[in-house]
Motif scaffolding. Structure first.
Motif, PDB file in Angstrom:
ATOM      1  N   ASN A  15       4.293  31.646   1.289  1.00  0.00           N
ATOM      2  CA  ASN A  15       4.782  32.945   1.833  1.00  0.00           C
ATOM      3  C   ASN A  15       5.000  32.912   3.222  1.00  0.00           C
ATOM      4  OD1 ASN A  15       4.589  34.174  -0.752  1.00  0.00           O
ATOM      5  ND2 ASN A  15       2.405  33.862  -0.869  1.00  0.00           N
ATOM      6  N   THR A  16       4.197  31.999   3.930  1.00  0.00           N
ATOM      7  CA  THR A  16       4.631  32.100   5.384  1.00  0.00           C
ATOM      8  C   THR A  16       5.854  31.418   5.725  1.00  0.00           C
ATOM      9  OG1 THR A  16       1.891  31.676   5.629  1.00  0.00           O
ATOM     10  CG2 THR A  16       3.374  31.415   7.607  1.00  0.00           C
ATOM     11  N   ALA A  17       6.004  30.112   5.165  1.00  0.00           N
ATOM     12  CA  ALA A  17       7.362  29.499   5.226  1.00  0.00           C
ATOM     13  C   ALA A  17       8.407  30.449   4.984  1.00  0.00           C
ATOM     14  CB  ALA A  17       7.195  28.236   4.511  1.00  0.00           C
ATOM     15  N   PRO A  84      -0.884  31.353   7.308  1.00  0.00           N
ATOM     16  CA  PRO A  84      -1.400  32.039   6.331  1.00  0.00           C
ATOM     17  C   PRO A  84      -2.861  32.564   6.734  1.00  0.00           C
ATOM     18  CG  PRO A  84      -1.563  29.679   5.847  1.00  0.00           C
ATOM     19  CD  PRO A  84      -0.868  29.904   7.142  1.00  0.00           C
ATOM     20  N   THR A  85      -3.369  33.445   6.065  1.00  0.00           N
ATOM     21  CA  THR A  85      -4.825  33.960   6.429  1.00  0.00           C
ATOM     22  C   THR A  85      -6.025  33.457   5.569  1.00  0.00           C
ATOM     23  OG1 THR A  85      -3.930  36.181   7.128  1.00  0.00           O
ATOM     24  CG2 THR A  85      -6.340  36.084   6.089  1.00  0.00           C
ATOM     25  N   TYR A  86      -6.652  32.685   5.911  1.00  0.00           N
ATOM     26  CA  TYR A  86      -7.794  32.015   5.442  1.00  0.00           C
ATOM     27  C   TYR A  86      -9.251  32.774   6.136  1.00  0.00           C
ATOM     28  CZ  TYR A  86      -5.095  28.155   3.274  1.00  0.00           C
ATOM     29  OH  TYR A  86      -4.231  27.406   2.728  1.00  0.00           O
ATOM     30  N   TYR A  87      -9.861  33.276   4.880  1.00  0.00           N
ATOM     31  CA  TYR A  87     -11.314  33.738   5.222  1.00  0.00           C
ATOM     32  C   TYR A  87     -10.994  34.942   6.449  1.00  0.00           C
ATOM     33  CZ  TYR A  87     -13.231  31.162   1.861  1.00  0.00           C
ATOM     34  OH  TYR A  87     -13.754  30.599   0.645  1.00  0.00           O
ATOM     35  N   TYR A  88      -9.923  35.769   6.596  1.00  0.00           N
ATOM     36  CA  TYR A  88      -9.879  36.590   7.556  1.00  0.00           C
ATOM     37  C   TYR A  88      -9.578  36.224   8.765  1.00  0.00           C
ATOM     38  CZ  TYR A  88     -12.141  40.373   4.424  1.00  0.00           C
ATOM     39  OH  TYR A  88     -12.354  41.121   3.501  1.00  0.00           O
ATOM     40  N   ASP A  89      -8.828  35.032   8.993  1.00  0.00           N
ATOM     41  CA  ASP A  89      -8.231  34.393  10.252  1.00  0.00           C
ATOM     42  C   ASP A  89      -7.173  33.252   9.917  1.00  0.00           C
ATOM     43  OD1 ASP A  89      -7.980  33.711  12.941  1.00  0.00           O
ATOM     44  OD2 ASP A  89     -10.235  33.955  13.129  1.00  0.00           O
ATOM     45  N   THR A 119       1.953  36.579  10.009  1.00  0.00           N
ATOM     46  CA  THR A 119       0.727  36.210   9.274  1.00  0.00           C
ATOM     47  C   THR A 119       1.046  36.835   7.782  1.00  0.00           C
ATOM     48  OG1 THR A 119      -0.473  38.383   9.789  1.00  0.00           O
ATOM     49  CG2 THR A 119      -1.015  36.309  11.285  1.00  0.00           C
ATOM     50  N   VAL A 120       0.310  36.155   6.843  1.00  0.00           N
ATOM     51  CA  VAL A 120       0.371  36.561   5.354  1.00  0.00           C
ATOM     52  C   VAL A 120      -1.140  36.266   4.865  1.00  0.00           C
ATOM     53  CG1 VAL A 120       1.160  36.182   3.024  1.00  0.00           C
ATOM     54  CG2 VAL A 120       2.797  35.433   5.116  1.00  0.00           C
ATOM     55  N   CYS A 121      -1.580  37.530   4.104  1.00  0.00           N
ATOM     56  CA  CYS A 121      -2.548  37.573   3.456  1.00  0.00           C
ATOM     57  C   CYS A 121      -2.600  37.876   1.996  1.00  0.00           C
ATOM     58  CB  CYS A 121      -3.809  38.277   3.989  1.00  0.00           C
ATOM     59  SG  CYS A 121      -3.593  39.881   4.261  1.00  0.00           S
ATOM     60  N   ALA A 122      -3.224  37.652   1.065  1.00  0.00           N
ATOM     61  CA  ALA A 122      -3.307  38.412  -0.286  1.00  0.00           C
ATOM     62  C   ALA A 122      -3.632  39.905  -0.366  1.00  0.00           C
ATOM     63  CB  ALA A 122      -4.131  37.409  -1.257  1.00  0.00           C
ATOM     64  N   ASP A 123      -4.550  39.844   0.496  1.00  0.00           N
ATOM     65  CA  ASP A 123      -5.364  41.554   0.358  1.00  0.00           C
ATOM     66  C   ASP A 123      -5.825  41.844   1.624  1.00  0.00           C
ATOM     67  OD1 ASP A 123      -6.592  43.862  -0.574  1.00  0.00           O
ATOM     68  OD2 ASP A 123      -8.451  42.658  -1.224  1.00  0.00           O
ATOM     69  N   ARG A 124      -6.719  41.240   2.318  1.00  0.00           N
ATOM     70  CA  ARG A 124      -7.355  41.634   3.537  1.00  0.00           C
ATOM     71  C   ARG A 124      -7.476  40.536   4.565  1.00  0.00           C
ATOM     72  NH1 ARG A 124     -12.743  44.330   1.058  1.00  0.00           N
ATOM     73  NH2 ARG A 124     -11.745  45.316  -0.659  1.00  0.00           N
ATOM     74  N   GLY A 125      -7.438  40.659   5.865  1.00  0.00           N
ATOM     75  CA  GLY A 125      -7.804  39.922   6.906  1.00  0.00           C
ATOM     76  C   GLY A 125      -6.661  39.479   7.671  1.00  0.00           C
ATOM     77  N   LYS A 151       1.912  40.824   2.691  1.00  0.00           N
ATOM     78  CA  LYS A 151       0.935  40.816   1.638  1.00  0.00           C
ATOM     79  C   LYS A 151       1.513  39.942   0.678  1.00  0.00           C
ATOM     80  CE  LYS A 151      -2.641  44.045   2.469  1.00  0.00           C
ATOM     81  NZ  LYS A 151      -3.713  45.149   2.158  1.00  0.00           N
ATOM     82  N   ALA A 152       0.872  38.712   0.128  1.00  0.00           N
ATOM     83  CA  ALA A 152       1.441  37.989  -1.097  1.00  0.00           C
ATOM     84  C   ALA A 152       0.335  37.028  -1.503  1.00  0.00           C
ATOM     85  CB  ALA A 152       2.700  37.406  -0.603  1.00  0.00           C
ATOM     86  N   TYR A 153       0.185  36.692  -2.542  1.00  0.00           N
ATOM     87  CA  TYR A 153      -0.436  35.695  -2.935  1.00  0.00           C
ATOM     88  C   TYR A 153       0.017  34.508  -3.471  1.00  0.00           C
ATOM     89  CZ  TYR A 153      -4.496  33.531  -5.525  1.00  0.00           C
ATOM     90  OH  TYR A 153      -5.311  32.542  -6.145  1.00  0.00           O
TER      91      TYR A 153
HETATM   92  C1  LIG Z   1      -8.792  28.963   1.511  1.00  0.00           C
HETATM   93  C2  LIG Z   1      -8.225  30.114   1.360  1.00  0.00           C
HETATM   94  C3  LIG Z   1      -8.763  31.460   1.696  1.00  0.00           C
HETATM   95  C4  LIG Z   1      -8.163  32.594   1.603  1.00  0.00           C
HETATM   96  N1  LIG Z   1      -8.674  33.781   2.545  1.00  0.00           N
HETATM   97  C5  LIG Z   1      -7.946  34.865   2.235  1.00  0.00           C
HETATM   98  C6  LIG Z   1      -8.533  36.134   2.820  1.00  0.00           C
HETATM   99  O1  LIG Z   1      -9.376  36.024   3.443  1.00  0.00           O
HETATM  100  N2  LIG Z   1      -8.005  37.224   2.669  1.00  0.00           N
HETATM  101  C7  LIG Z   1      -6.669  37.286   1.765  1.00  0.00           C
HETATM  102  O2  LIG Z   1      -6.359  38.528   2.061  1.00  0.00           O
HETATM  103  N3  LIG Z   1      -6.119  36.183   1.234  1.00  0.00           N
HETATM  104  C8  LIG Z   1      -6.605  35.005   1.632  1.00  0.00           C
HETATM  105  N4  LIG Z   1      -6.367  33.869   0.938  1.00  0.00           N
HETATM  106  C9  LIG Z   1      -4.882  34.061   0.246  1.00  0.00           C
HETATM  107  C10 LIG Z   1      -3.754  33.589   1.237  1.00  0.00           C
HETATM  108  O3  LIG Z   1      -3.822  34.101   2.484  1.00  0.00           O
HETATM  109  C11 LIG Z   1      -2.309  33.874   0.237  1.00  0.00           C
HETATM  110  O4  LIG Z   1      -2.302  33.365  -0.990  1.00  0.00           O
HETATM  111  C12 LIG Z   1      -1.039  33.701   1.239  1.00  0.00           C
HETATM  112  O5  LIG Z   1      -0.088  34.211   0.633  1.00  0.00           O
HETATM  113  C13 LIG Z   1      -1.061  32.140   1.584  1.00  0.00           C
HETATM  114  O6  LIG Z   1       0.073  32.118   2.349  1.00  0.00           O
HETATM  115  P1  LIG Z   1       0.916  30.748   2.185  1.00  0.00           P
HETATM  116  O7  LIG Z   1       1.701  31.028   0.779  1.00  0.00           O
HETATM  117  O8  LIG Z   1       1.825  30.759   3.336  1.00  0.00           O
HETATM  118  O9  LIG Z   1       0.327  29.348   2.233  1.00  0.00           O
HETATM  119  C14 LIG Z   1      -6.747  32.633   1.126  1.00  0.00           C
HETATM  120  C15 LIG Z   1      -6.254  31.487   0.531  1.00  0.00           C
HETATM  121  C16 LIG Z   1      -6.871  30.191   0.369  1.00  0.00           C
HETATM  122  C17 LIG Z   1      -6.433  29.073  -0.056  1.00  0.00           C
END
Ligand SMILES: Cc1cc2nc3c(=O)[nH]c(=O)nc-3n(C[C@H](O)[C@H](O)[C@H](O)COP(=O)(O)O)c2cc1C
Length: 183
Positions: A15-17, A84-89, A119-125, A151-153
């Protein structure tokens, strides 16, 4: 090169890319030169805190891809920096990349460039990821053009986030206005 887009995700077509590339495509359509680079397949080791860069003005950690990316950033006028967002960062690779730019800070080597944060997150952070990137940009005296938080997963979902795509259109236009000012 004028506009450099960086995706900090290890997902090649995540999603970020996709969001960073979307912004670049809009900019490139107006004739402005762009380049996209991704952390996918690249290694970025962490800062060791050795402080040698205060003398060398360049990071002394070797054997990875940080220097190549840093050089590209130094050559750019505008940087679109996405994580991407990993653990709210931001993810660990992006934090490593940012920490190593301490070596460029001593002489303010990045100052004067412009930047967009993505930045991209699935839900929060997303907010804290954005704060981390903004902290990096402020520290290095980038001129800030704006941000996109999407927002995307699953990979690709981001293009259905209508709000994020609209924001991306807006920041792309800001880049174009900066580099191709109208009379
Ligand atoms: C290790 C890990 C931690 C994550 N932490 C969060 C999070 O804190 N909040 C959230 O909303 N999504 C979280 N996600 C989901 C990713 O942010 C989401 O899938 C995002 O679209 C990934 O972007 P990318 O496709 O560019 O890698 C996490 C995913 C992974 C793999």
């Amino acid at each position: 090169m004028k506009v450099l887009g960086i995706s900090g995700s290890m997902r090649k077509d995540g999603n970020t890319a996709q969001l960073v590339r979307y912004i670049l495509a809009k900019v490139q359509a107006t004739g402005i030169e762009t380049e996209f680079v991704s952390f996918t397949g690249r290694t970025i080791k962490p800062c060791t805190g050795c402080e040698q860069c205060k003398e060398t003005k360049w990071c002394v950690v070797e054997g990875d891809d940080w220097a190549d990316l840093a050089r590209k950033m130094l050559e750019a006028e505008v940087v679109v920096l996405g994580s991407p967002t990993y653990y709210y960062d931001v993810n660990g690779q992006m934090k490593n990349f940012i920490d190593r730019t301490y070596s460029l800070f001593h002489d303010r080597k990045l100052a004067g460039r412009s930047a967009v944060a993505v930045t991209v997150c699935a839900d929060r952070g997303c907010e804290r990821s954005l704060e981390t990137i903004e902290g990096f940009l402020n520290t290095h005296h980038f001129s800030y053009l704006g941000h996109v938080c999407g927002k995307a997963y699953a990979p690709g979902e981001i293009m259905t986030d209508v709000r994020a795509v609209k924001k991306a259109d807006g920041v792309a236009q800001k880049i174009v206005n900066l580099l191709q000012p109208r009379d």
